[in-house]
Design an enzyme around this catalytic site. Sequence first.
Site, PDB file in Angstrom:
ATOM      1  N   HIS A 173      -7.294  -0.741   5.670  1.00 43.57           N
ATOM      2  CA  HIS A 173      -6.263   0.194   6.153  1.00 43.57           C
ATOM      3  C   HIS A 173      -6.104   1.329   5.138  1.00 43.57           C
ATOM      4  O   HIS A 173      -6.086   2.505   5.491  1.00 43.57           O
ATOM      5  CB  HIS A 173      -4.977  -0.577   6.353  1.00 43.57           C
ATOM      6  CG  HIS A 173      -3.796   0.236   6.784  1.00 43.57           C
ATOM      7  ND1 HIS A 173      -3.694   0.791   8.039  1.00 43.57           N
ATOM      8  CD2 HIS A 173      -2.660   0.575   6.123  1.00 43.57           C
ATOM      9  CE1 HIS A 173      -2.539   1.451   8.115  1.00 43.57           C
ATOM     10  NE2 HIS A 173      -1.895   1.338   6.980  1.00 43.57           N
ATOM     11  N   HIS A 188       4.837  -4.664  10.788  1.00 45.98           N
ATOM     12  CA  HIS A 188       5.241  -3.952  12.007  1.00 45.98           C
ATOM     13  C   HIS A 188       5.384  -4.901  13.195  1.00 45.98           C
ATOM     14  O   HIS A 188       4.662  -5.886  13.301  1.00 45.98           O
ATOM     15  CB  HIS A 188       4.194  -2.887  12.393  1.00 45.98           C
ATOM     16  CG  HIS A 188       4.167  -1.701  11.480  1.00 45.98           C
ATOM     17  ND1 HIS A 188       5.018  -0.624  11.643  1.00 45.98           N
ATOM     18  CD2 HIS A 188       3.404  -1.428  10.406  1.00 45.98           C
ATOM     19  CE1 HIS A 188       4.755   0.278  10.700  1.00 45.98           C
ATOM     20  NE2 HIS A 188       3.780  -0.186   9.927  1.00 45.98           N
ATOM     21  N   ASP A 220       6.011   4.776   4.916  1.00 53.55           N
ATOM     22  CA  ASP A 220       6.892   3.840   5.618  1.00 53.55           C
ATOM     23  C   ASP A 220       6.929   2.466   4.928  1.00 53.55           C
ATOM     24  O   ASP A 220       7.611   1.559   5.406  1.00 53.55           O
ATOM     25  CB  ASP A 220       6.521   3.721   7.105  1.00 53.55           C
ATOM     26  CG  ASP A 220       5.126   3.178   7.335  1.00 53.55           C
ATOM     27  OD1 ASP A 220       4.189   3.577   6.610  1.00 53.55           O
ATOM     28  OD2 ASP A 220       4.963   2.348   8.261  1.00 53.55           O
ATOM     29  N   HIS A 221       6.229   2.341   3.800  1.00 50.67           N
ATOM     30  CA  HIS A 221       6.271   1.120   2.984  1.00 50.67           C
ATOM     31  C   HIS A 221       6.827   1.382   1.590  1.00 50.67           C
ATOM     32  O   HIS A 221       7.152   0.438   0.870  1.00 50.67           O
ATOM     33  CB  HIS A 221       4.866   0.513   2.867  1.00 50.67           C
ATOM     34  CG  HIS A 221       4.287   0.121   4.189  1.00 50.67           C
ATOM     35  ND1 HIS A 221       4.125  -1.181   4.589  1.00 50.67           N
ATOM     36  CD2 HIS A 221       3.868   0.885   5.228  1.00 50.67           C
ATOM     37  CE1 HIS A 221       3.619  -1.213   5.806  1.00 50.67           C
ATOM     38  NE2 HIS A 221       3.453   0.031   6.217  1.00 50.67           N
ATOM     39  N   HIS A 224       1.483   3.942   1.868  1.00 53.47           N
ATOM     40  CA  HIS A 224       2.055   4.726   2.973  1.00 53.47           C
ATOM     41  C   HIS A 224       3.584   4.831   2.873  1.00 53.47           C
ATOM     42  O   HIS A 224       4.258   3.874   2.482  1.00 53.47           O
ATOM     43  CB  HIS A 224       1.646   4.120   4.317  1.00 53.47           C
ATOM     44  CG  HIS A 224       0.211   4.408   4.664  1.00 53.47           C
ATOM     45  ND1 HIS A 224      -0.518   3.645   5.557  1.00 53.47           N
ATOM     46  CD2 HIS A 224      -0.628   5.383   4.224  1.00 53.47           C
ATOM     47  CE1 HIS A 224      -1.743   4.137   5.651  1.00 53.47           C
ATOM     48  NE2 HIS A 224      -1.843   5.191   4.855  1.00 53.47           N
ATOM     49  N   HIS A 281       0.857  -1.201   0.000  1.00 52.26           N
ATOM     50  CA  HIS A 281       0.000   0.000   0.000  1.00 52.26           C
ATOM     51  C   HIS A 281       0.884   1.239   0.000  1.00 52.26           C
ATOM     52  O   HIS A 281       2.097   1.150   0.151  1.00 52.26           O
ATOM     53  CB  HIS A 281      -0.987  -0.008   1.169  1.00 52.26           C
ATOM     54  CG  HIS A 281      -0.370   0.117   2.529  1.00 52.26           C
ATOM     55  ND1 HIS A 281       0.429  -0.863   3.080  1.00 52.26           N
ATOM     56  CD2 HIS A 281      -0.424   1.111   3.456  1.00 52.26           C
ATOM     57  CE1 HIS A 281       0.818  -0.480   4.285  1.00 52.26           C
ATOM     58  NE2 HIS A 281       0.326   0.714   4.542  1.00 52.26           N
ATOM     59  N   ASP A 286      -0.140  -3.792   6.383  1.00 55.13           N
ATOM     60  CA  ASP A 286      -0.744  -3.262   7.615  1.00 55.13           C
ATOM     61  C   ASP A 286      -2.201  -3.700   7.757  1.00 55.13           C
ATOM     62  O   ASP A 286      -3.045  -2.946   8.226  1.00 55.13           O
ATOM     63  CB  ASP A 286      -0.675  -1.728   7.614  1.00 55.13           C
ATOM     64  CG  ASP A 286       0.740  -1.209   7.813  1.00 55.13           C
ATOM     65  OD1 ASP A 286       1.652  -2.021   8.063  1.00 55.13           O
ATOM     66  OD2 ASP A 286       0.932   0.012   7.724  1.00 55.13           O
TER      67      ASP A 286
END
Length: 252
Positions: A111, A166, A58-59, A56, A54, A128
């Site tokens: 998410h 995570h 942090d990905h 975001h 996805h 996530d």
Amino acid sequence: MLNIKSIPAFRDNYIWLIQNRDQHCVIVDPGEAGVVIDYLESNHLTLDAILITHHHADHTGGISELVRHFPHINVVGPASEAIPGITHSVAGGDQIEIFGHTFRILDLKGHTLGHIGYLGESLVFCGDTLFSAGCGRLFEGTAEEMWHSLQKLSALPDDTKVYCAHEYTASNLAFALAVEPENPELQAYRDEVNRLRAHHQPTVPTTIGLEKKVNPFLRPDQAEIIKSVSDRTSDLDPLSVFTVLREWKNEF
Ligand SMILES: [Zn+2]
């Protein structure tokens, strides 16, 4: 035979690395590039592809630098999210090949609206969506969409290994025990997770079988969980209980 390793990133992200026998690898959700490049160089690995679950940061934050470093790699990601650097857009039901093994794309919206997972070889990379003893926040989707995504994962064979993105297990367990304090499997898992974290060991991958025993978000039909939410809702069907659990966790 695929070998899976984790590269820790930021405070609590895992960038998963899928390796074959010939020192080639694929990485999942590189939120940053530096830790990946360091790992590949020190282990003499060649990067073939990147898989994205996805959009975001942090990905995805490491994509552009990794593509500069490895110009000809494939970058696979969700068709319905605008992610710079994607070369192969995929959607639920599609299939990709990773080192000769077929992986199926799962639509896991909730998410985010375009969130996907990668399922193959009894492994699932679910970003996530499902965490150990928890699930992702509803940033874009509805509780109903997330519930359907979690049911897809829950229906996988018990021995399916779950590679979430995570290390949230310890804090998730505090909530899980508040919701279902008398669950002996949950108590035993808490002790195991405390032991692992005391030694700075990861608690993931987890398995679908374990999550069905300990994860409150996969257990909204359990009597003790229904009792715990009954002062927050009068609708006690699984979707309503799940919805209350997700809202309760946000403020926990
Ligand atoms: Zn996310």
